[in-house]
Design a protein around this motif. Structure first.
Motif, PDB file in Angstrom:
ATOM      1  N   UNK A   6       0.872  -1.172   0.000  1.00 23.26           N
ATOM      2  CA  UNK A   6       0.000   0.000   0.000  1.00 23.26           C
ATOM      3  C   UNK A   6       0.904   1.216   0.000  1.00 23.26           C
ATOM      4  N   UNK A   7       0.654   2.118  -0.958  1.00 24.67           N
ATOM      5  CA  UNK A   7       1.574   3.222  -1.200  1.00 24.67           C
ATOM      6  C   UNK A   7       0.865   4.324  -1.964  1.00 24.67           C
ATOM      7  N   UNK A   8       1.577   5.419  -2.221  1.00 22.16           N
ATOM      8  CA  UNK A   8       1.185   6.376  -3.251  1.00 22.16           C
ATOM      9  C   UNK A   8       2.447   6.917  -3.890  1.00 22.16           C
ATOM     10  N   UNK A  29       4.708  -8.780  -6.063  1.00 20.57           N
ATOM     11  CA  UNK A  29       4.087  -7.822  -5.152  1.00 20.57           C
ATOM     12  C   UNK A  29       2.982  -7.071  -5.885  1.00 20.57           C
ATOM     13  N   UNK A  30       1.816  -7.017  -5.265  1.00 21.93           N
ATOM     14  CA  UNK A  30       0.670  -6.286  -5.824  1.00 21.93           C
ATOM     15  C   UNK A  30       0.690  -4.883  -5.215  1.00 21.93           C
ATOM     16  N   UNK A  31       0.637  -3.868  -6.073  1.00 26.45           N
ATOM     17  CA  UNK A  31       0.657  -2.478  -5.620  1.00 26.45           C
ATOM     18  C   UNK A  31      -0.760  -1.949  -5.457  1.00 26.45           C
ATOM     19  N   UNK A  55       3.152   0.452   3.412  1.00 22.69           N
ATOM     20  CA  UNK A  55       2.755  -0.665   4.264  1.00 22.69           C
ATOM     21  C   UNK A  55       2.763  -1.917   3.396  1.00 22.69           C
ATOM     22  N   UNK A  56       3.591  -2.858   3.764  1.00 20.96           N
ATOM     23  CA  UNK A  56       3.645  -4.130   3.056  1.00 20.96           C
ATOM     24  C   UNK A  56       2.879  -5.156   3.867  1.00 20.96           C
ATOM     25  N   UNK A  57       1.808  -5.678   3.274  1.00 15.66           N
ATOM     26  CA  UNK A  57       1.073  -6.760   3.904  1.00 15.66           C
ATOM     27  C   UNK A  57       1.709  -8.075   3.455  1.00 15.66           C
ATOM     28  N   UNK A  58       2.152  -8.853   4.424  1.00 13.26           N
ATOM     29  CA  UNK A  58       2.766 -10.148   4.152  1.00 13.26           C
ATOM     30  C   UNK A  58       1.776 -11.197   4.653  1.00 13.26           C
ATOM     31  N   UNK A  62       0.407  -6.536   8.410  1.00 14.81           N
ATOM     32  CA  UNK A  62       1.038  -5.300   7.962  1.00 14.81           C
ATOM     33  C   UNK A  62       2.439  -5.094   8.521  1.00 14.81           C
ATOM     34  N   UNK A  63       3.307  -4.541   7.664  1.00 13.33           N
ATOM     35  CA  UNK A  63       4.642  -4.111   8.076  1.00 13.33           C
ATOM     36  C   UNK A  63       4.798  -2.674   7.605  1.00 13.33           C
ATOM     37  N   UNK A  64       5.129  -1.794   8.533  1.00 17.10           N
ATOM     38  CA  UNK A  64       5.318  -0.383   8.228  1.00 17.10           C
ATOM     39  C   UNK A  64       6.806  -0.044   8.269  1.00 17.10           C
TER      40      UNK A  64
END
Length: 80
Positions: A6-8, A29-31, A55-58, A62-64
């Motif tokens: 999750x990003x922008x 990885x899905x953006x 935020x990378x969801x594994x 979530x990992x921030x």
């Protein structure tokens, strides 16, 4: 393993993570751009508990923090 970032686009911390993803040539990885898709923003808030990127969801966890995400990516290279 399911990986969702999750990003922008204009976020400098997101750019740091995306540079690492590109350097590694990862395609697993899905953006999710939270500024382009309201549903993605809502998912980030609902599941992650806050509207913080990157935020990378594994596998849904979530990992921030960009440094933590980059370190995780480096230690979990994509298996071909």
């Amino acid at each position: 393993m399911q990986l969702d970032l999750y990003m922008f686009e204009t976020c400098p911390y997101c750019q740091k993570v995306m540079r690492e993803i590109q350097a590694e040539g990862r395609t697993d990885i899905v953006f999710h751009d939270i500024h382009k898709e309201e549903e993605d923003r809502q998912t980030l808030i609902h599941v992650g508990g806050k509207e913080q990127v990157p935020c990378l969801f594994i596998d849904g966890v979530p990992m921030y923090e960009s440094d933590d995400i980059v370190a995780w990516l480096k230690s979990h290279q994509k298996v071909l």
